[in-house]
Design an enzyme around this catalytic site. Structure first.
Site, PDB file in Angstrom:
ATOM      1  N   LYS A  45      39.152  74.874 109.885  1.00  0.00           N
ATOM      2  CA  LYS A  45      39.491  75.220 111.109  1.00  0.00           C
ATOM      3  C   LYS A  45      38.759  76.240 111.885  1.00  0.00           C
ATOM      4  CE  LYS A  45      44.017  74.291 108.709  1.00  0.00           C
ATOM      5  NZ  LYS A  45      44.696  75.425 107.965  1.00  0.00           N
ATOM      6  N   GLN A  89      47.187  80.515 105.171  1.00  0.00           N
ATOM      7  CA  GLN A  89      46.799  79.358 104.421  1.00  0.00           C
ATOM      8  C   GLN A  89      47.124  79.252 103.434  1.00  0.00           C
ATOM      9  OE1 GLN A  89      45.145  76.716 105.968  1.00  0.00           O
ATOM     10  NE2 GLN A  89      44.818  75.499 104.380  1.00  0.00           N
ATOM     11  N   ASP A 116      51.181  78.027 113.200  1.00  0.00           N
ATOM     12  CA  ASP A 116      52.171  76.885 111.934  1.00  0.00           C
ATOM     13  C   ASP A 116      53.175  76.260 112.340  1.00  0.00           C
ATOM     14  OD1 ASP A 116      49.973  76.010 110.237  1.00  0.00           O
ATOM     15  OD2 ASP A 116      49.693  78.114 108.428  1.00  0.00           O
TER      16      ASP A 116
HETATM   17  N1  GUN Z   1      48.259  74.019 104.133  1.00  0.00           N
HETATM   18  C1  GUN Z   1      47.894  72.737 104.041  1.00  0.00           C
HETATM   19  N2  GUN Z   1      48.330  72.625 105.312  1.00  0.00           N
HETATM   20  C2  GUN Z   1      48.443  73.393 105.870  1.00  0.00           C
HETATM   21  C3  GUN Z   1      48.902  74.235 107.434  1.00  0.00           C
HETATM   22  O1  GUN Z   1      49.514  72.629 108.227  1.00  0.00           O
HETATM   23  N3  GUN Z   1      49.234  75.292 107.356  1.00  0.00           N
HETATM   24  C4  GUN Z   1      48.890  76.832 106.251  1.00  0.00           C
HETATM   25  N4  GUN Z   1      48.313  77.830 106.909  1.00  0.00           N
HETATM   26  N5  GUN Z   1      47.938  75.526 105.293  1.00  0.00           N
HETATM   27  C5  GUN Z   1      48.090  74.875 105.063  1.00  0.00           C
END
Ligand code: GUN
Length: 280
Positions: free
Chosen positions: A49, A93, A116
């Site tokens: 990311k 996350q 998100d």
């Molecule tokens: N863990 C797995 N996929 C995601 C996601 O799309 N966002 C977040 N914050 N954590 C994740």
């Protein structure tokens, strides 16, 4: 001929477009990612990311917190990021370490910085088909991929295997809002293959190898594989028995190179959109 849905190529196109837009902005979008603990898969995702955020011309702020972080410490950081004008998007996350409950934190992120789309305001607006500030990245990326290949959604039977808050539930709402007939299957579902065989669009998001086999798929279906795991031979695999399912599907996503890159592209899109919302 089966069409392979090339998420990598589409994501590159989206990311190039974002980069171009950002180069014309006066201020850079800022993405803050909070990683609590040292889950190896999460560390890889967060690094990726950051790489894409920098590549898009954003400022990236990674907060690596220790495994023992307390609820108060994490709430404190979120409150600070909410007030920080350099930050447009905040991503916590998941999963968090066992002593922390994600739902104590997701509703503390400013909904206008919720890249998100996990805040109840945003997920609630998605549910009532009102525009959220941001839409969950994986479901948003899947819809974008279907649209790119002109795959019809309206009136189609869409079956999602997996009811997570990150993928299954928001995706079900997006598909419903586009007039699909949606079924969510899960670990307690009876006669799974009977249900999956009715699917014009079948999405699997379980993280289980060979969850979807050829006998579960209708001829001509569209298959979207959200799973990702490392197999014993070291290769990345999804939920779907790709080589065999490909023989009956009209459209199918590969792993890697399908849904994964689309998730990242959606995250960058959301960050830019929130930047424009907050500063545009
Ligand atoms: N863990 C797995 N996929 C995601 C996601 O799309 N966002 C977040 N914050 N954590 C994740």
């Amino acid at each position: 001929m089966t069409v392979i849905l090339d998420g990598k190529a589409l994501s590159n196109k989206i990311l190039d477009d974002i980069k171009h837009k950002v180069s014309n902005l006066k201020t850079k979008p800022g993405l803050a990612v909070i990683l609590v603990g040292n889950d190896p898969a999460s560390s890889v995702y967060v690094k990726n990311k950051e790489k894409q955020a920098l590549n898009s011309g954003f400022n990236s702020y990674i907060h690596n917190l220790s495994q023992n972080t307390t609820k108060e410490e994490l709430l404190d950081l979120i409150a600070k990021l909410n007030c920080d004008n350099n930050i447009d998007g905040i991503l916590l996350q998941l999963p968090l370490p066992k002593h922390l409950n994600a739902y104590d934190f997701l509703d503390k992120v400013d909904p206008k910085k919720d890249v998100d789309g996990f805040h109840p305001t945003n997920s609630g607006n998605l549910m009532i088909n009102e525009k959220p500030y941001a839409i969950a990245c994986t479901p948003k990326g899947i819809i974008r991929l279907l649209d790119e290949y002109n795959i019809q959604i309206s009136g189609q039977n869409a079956v999602i295997i997996g009811r997570s808050n990150i993928v299954g539930k928001p995706l079900s709402m997006l598909l419903l809002n586009r007039n699909a007939t949606v079924t969510i299957a899960h670990s307690k579902t009876k006669n799974l293959s009977h249900i999956t065989k009715s699917a014009d669009i079948l999405i699997s998001a379980t993280g289980k190898k060979n969850m979807v086999t050829k006998d579960m798929v209708k001829q001509g279906a569209t298959i979207i594989d959200v799973g990702i795991m490392r197999d014993s031979d070291g290769k990345l695999r999804g939920d779907v028995d790709f080589d065999n399912v490909k023989k009956v599907a009209d459209y199918i996503t590969p792993v890697p190179g399908g849904v994964g890159p689309m998730t990242i592209a959606s995250l960058m899109e959301n960050t830019l959109e929130l930047h424009l919302l907050n500063k545009g």
